[in-house]
Motif scaffolding. Structure first.
Motif, short mmCIF file in Angstrom:
data_model
loop_
_atom_site.label_atom_id
_atom_site.label_comp_id
_atom_site.label_asym_id
_atom_site.label_seq_id
_atom_site.Cartn_x
_atom_site.Cartn_y
_atom_site.Cartn_z
N GLU A 259 0.84 -1.21 0.00
CA GLU A 259 0.00 0.00 0.00
C GLU A 259 0.87 1.26 0.00
OE1 GLU A 259 -3.18 0.32 -0.24
OE2 GLU A 259 -4.08 -1.59 0.38
N THR A 260 0.48 2.25 -0.78
CA THR A 260 1.20 3.52 -0.81
C THR A 260 0.72 4.41 0.33
OG1 THR A 260 1.48 3.42 -3.20
CG2 THR A 260 1.73 5.57 -2.16
N ILE A 261 1.65 4.90 1.13
CA ILE A 261 1.30 5.73 2.28
C ILE A 261 2.15 6.99 2.28
CG2 ILE A 261 0.67 3.68 3.63
CD1 ILE A 261 3.30 4.16 5.24
N ARG A 262 1.78 7.91 3.15
CA ARG A 262 2.61 9.10 3.38
C ARG A 262 3.52 8.84 4.57
NH1 ARG A 262 -2.58 11.46 2.72
NH2 ARG A 262 -2.80 12.67 0.80
N VAL A 263 4.78 9.15 4.43
CA VAL A 263 5.72 9.05 5.54
C VAL A 263 6.64 10.26 5.44
CG1 VAL A 263 7.25 7.54 4.21
CG2 VAL A 263 7.46 7.63 6.70
N GLY A 264 6.61 11.08 6.49
CA GLY A 264 7.34 12.35 6.40
C GLY A 264 6.77 13.18 5.26
N GLN A 265 7.63 13.59 4.35
CA GLN A 265 7.22 14.36 3.17
C GLN A 265 7.14 13.50 1.92
OE1 GLN A 265 6.30 17.59 3.62
NE2 GLN A 265 6.75 17.17 5.79
N ARG A 266 7.18 12.18 2.08
CA ARG A 266 7.25 11.29 0.93
C ARG A 266 5.99 10.44 0.81
NH1 ARG A 266 13.30 8.79 1.40
NH2 ARG A 266 12.70 7.96 -0.63
N ARG A 267 5.78 9.93 -0.40
CA ARG A 267 4.73 8.95 -0.65
C ARG A 267 5.42 7.72 -1.22
NH1 ARG A 267 -0.48 11.98 -3.35
NH2 ARG A 267 -0.67 13.68 -1.83
N GLU A 268 5.27 6.59 -0.57
CA GLU A 268 5.94 5.38 -1.03
C GLU A 268 5.25 4.14 -0.47
OE1 GLU A 268 9.96 5.96 0.17
OE2 GLU A 268 9.48 6.15 2.29
N PRO A 269 5.50 2.97 -1.07
CA PRO A 269 4.91 1.74 -0.54
C PRO A 269 5.32 1.53 0.90
CG PRO A 269 5.83 1.37 -2.72
CD PRO A 269 6.26 2.74 -2.30
N LEU A 270 4.43 0.93 1.67
CA LEU A 270 4.68 0.77 3.11
C LEU A 270 5.99 0.06 3.39
CD1 LEU A 270 1.96 -0.02 5.73
CD2 LEU A 270 4.18 -1.10 5.90
N ALA A 273 8.53 2.55 3.11
CA ALA A 273 8.34 3.57 4.15
C ALA A 273 8.99 3.14 5.47
CB ALA A 273 6.86 3.84 4.36
N LEU A 274 8.97 1.84 5.73
CA LEU A 274 9.62 1.34 6.95
C LEU A 274 11.09 1.70 6.95
CD1 LEU A 274 8.02 -2.22 7.19
CD2 LEU A 274 7.39 -0.18 8.49
N HIS A 275 11.74 1.63 5.80
CA HIS A 275 13.16 1.98 5.71
C HIS A 275 13.36 3.48 5.89
CE1 HIS A 275 14.86 -1.93 4.41
NE2 HIS A 275 13.61 -2.15 4.06
N THR A 276 12.43 4.28 5.38
CA THR A 276 12.51 5.73 5.59
C THR A 276 12.41 6.06 7.07
OG1 THR A 276 11.56 6.19 3.40
CG2 THR A 276 11.42 7.95 5.06
N SER A 277 11.47 5.43 7.77
CA SER A 277 11.31 5.66 9.20
C SER A 277 12.53 5.17 9.98
CB SER A 277 10.05 4.95 9.72
OG SER A 277 8.88 5.53 9.19
N ALA A 278 13.04 3.99 9.60
CA ALA A 278 14.21 3.44 10.29
C ALA A 278 15.42 4.33 10.10
CB ALA A 278 14.50 2.03 9.80
N LEU A 292 11.71 12.59 13.33
CA LEU A 292 11.46 11.27 12.77
C LEU A 292 10.48 11.35 11.61
CD1 LEU A 292 11.12 9.03 15.96
CD2 LEU A 292 13.18 9.70 14.70
N SER A 293 10.72 10.54 10.60
CA SER A 293 9.80 10.41 9.48
C SER A 293 8.87 9.23 9.78
CB SER A 293 10.56 10.16 8.17
OG SER A 293 11.38 11.26 7.85
N PRO A 295 4.66 7.51 9.65
CA PRO A 295 3.49 7.48 8.76
C PRO A 295 2.42 8.49 9.17
CG PRO A 295 3.47 5.59 10.25
CD PRO A 295 4.81 6.25 10.41
N VAL A 296 1.72 8.99 8.15
CA VAL A 296 0.65 9.96 8.36
C VAL A 296 -0.55 9.54 7.51
CG1 VAL A 296 -0.08 12.36 8.18
CG2 VAL A 296 2.31 11.82 8.75
N GLY A 297 -1.67 9.22 8.16
CA GLY A 297 -2.89 8.93 7.43
C GLY A 297 -2.98 7.51 6.91
N LEU A 298 -4.13 7.23 6.30
CA LEU A 298 -4.41 5.91 5.77
C LEU A 298 -3.80 5.77 4.38
CD1 LEU A 298 -8.14 5.59 6.88
CD2 LEU A 298 -6.10 4.70 8.01
N PRO A 299 -3.78 4.56 3.82
CA PRO A 299 -3.26 4.38 2.45
C PRO A 299 -3.90 5.35 1.48
CG PRO A 299 -3.54 2.25 3.48
CD PRO A 299 -4.10 3.27 4.46
N LEU A 300 -3.12 5.84 0.54
CA LEU A 300 -3.54 6.96 -0.30
C LEU A 300 -4.73 6.65 -1.18
CD1 LEU A 300 -0.12 8.53 -1.31
CD2 LEU A 300 -1.64 9.09 0.56
#
Length: 313
Positions: A259-270, A273-278, A292-293, A295-300
């Motif tokens: 699923e594509t989600i928002r994480v920080g200022q990015r939109r990417e598959p979950l 996104a885990l790697h962006t947060s890590a 920290l980056s 997740p924000v909101g539900l899948p796009l």
């Protein structure tokens, strides 16, 4: 590159490796192959499955994780690569030396994000989301008021009904949550190790028997995605509970990673996104940017189709 999540559940599956390809042999089915470098998460849900040693060597060297399930179809163990970053020793030292204020600030951000995500899930299915959203803004450094637990007390009955209790040993809805969390936890652990951090040294979770405390920390704001998917599986009535033993049910939960989600200022598959947060958590714990980056909101796709959330009474 977004790597694939694959599950093998045909009884009698045999896995081997040839020419950097995972070779899949199943009774009464033609032989199949998958490129090793395309695999990110491999789940084996077959108590009769057999492997060659090369399967584990090749998958781990490629940075994939392997999950093995028990007779109840829930993951009971995982293998993940340990030599995953060129600056691993340096980052280990910095992580160990990270100050208590830095750890508390990281946990504050994680709890805020988790409660905010829970509020978004409730907004889709129920009432009461505004109370949780307000609670998220009150989380202090280290969450000394334990607002995480207070939010959970409000959240679970609103999402799954007044009679629901979160129980890791229970069946039904709890079994679905357990499966989704276990798969997501393994993917978080993989992302943590890939950054060069020690997965057992958490910012909040500190149980001496837990080798993945830091993964459990970072998992928290991602848990509501599993809750959302499980609630969708229940349908509008919320009465019919699919079984985790059904392949279609597990496939629906595994599809969360795509699923594509928002994480920080990015939109990417979950899964990415885990790697962006890590990576953001690694920077915070090793002396870099402390923001920290998360997740924000539900899948796009759902955001585009969703109706307006219902207001609290």
């Amino acid at each position: 590159m977004l790597r694939k999540t694959v599950e093998f559940s045909t009884p009698g599956t045999r896995l081997s490796v040839a020419h950097r390809q995972l070779v899949i042999q199943r009774p009464d089915l033609p032989k199949a192959t998958l490129p090793i470098e395309d695999l990110g998460v491999v789940i084996v849900d077959d108590v009769r499955a057999t492997y060659t040693q090369a399967v584990f060597l090749e998958l781990l060297e490629a940075g994939a994780i392997v999950l093995v399930t028990g007779r109840d179809h829930l993951p009971i163990g995982m293998m993940l690569p340990l030599d995953a970053h060129h600056a691993q020793a340096e980052r280990h030292r910095a992580q160990v030396q990270a100050s208590e204020p830095i750890r508390k600030q990281a946990w504050q951000a994680i709890v805020r994000a988790k409660i905010s995500q829970q509020a978004m899930v409730l907004a889709q299915f129920s009432k009461g989301h505004k109370r949780l959203a307000a609670m998220a803004g009150k989380v202090r450094s280290g969450d000394p008021d334990n607002l995480e637990a207070q939010a959970a007390q409000r959240y679970w009955p609103l999402l799954f009904g007044q009679g629901f209790r979160r129980d890791r040993e229970a069946e039904g809805v709890n079994a679905l949550l357990n499966y989704g969390y276990a798969v997501l936890r393994a993917a978080v652990a993989r992302a943590i190790v890939a950054t060069g951090l020690i997965p057992s040294l958490g910012v909040h979770h500190r149980h001496r028997n837990n080798p993945f405390c830091l993964a459990d920390d970072l998992l928290e704001p991602y848990r509501p995605y599993v809750d959302w998917r499980v609630r969708l599986l229940l349908g509008s009535s919320g009465c019919s509970v699919p079984s985790v033993s059904e392949r279609e049910t597990r496939a629906a939960l595994l599809s969360l990673l795509n699923e594509t989600i928002r994480v920080g200022q990015r939109r990417e598959p979950l899964l990415l996104a885990l790697h962006t947060s890590a990576a953001s958590l690694c920077r915070a714990l090793t002396g870099g940017d402390r923001s920290l980056s998360l997740p924000v909101g539900l899948p796009l796709q759902l955001d585009l189709e969703a109706t307006e959330p219902r207001d609290d009474p």
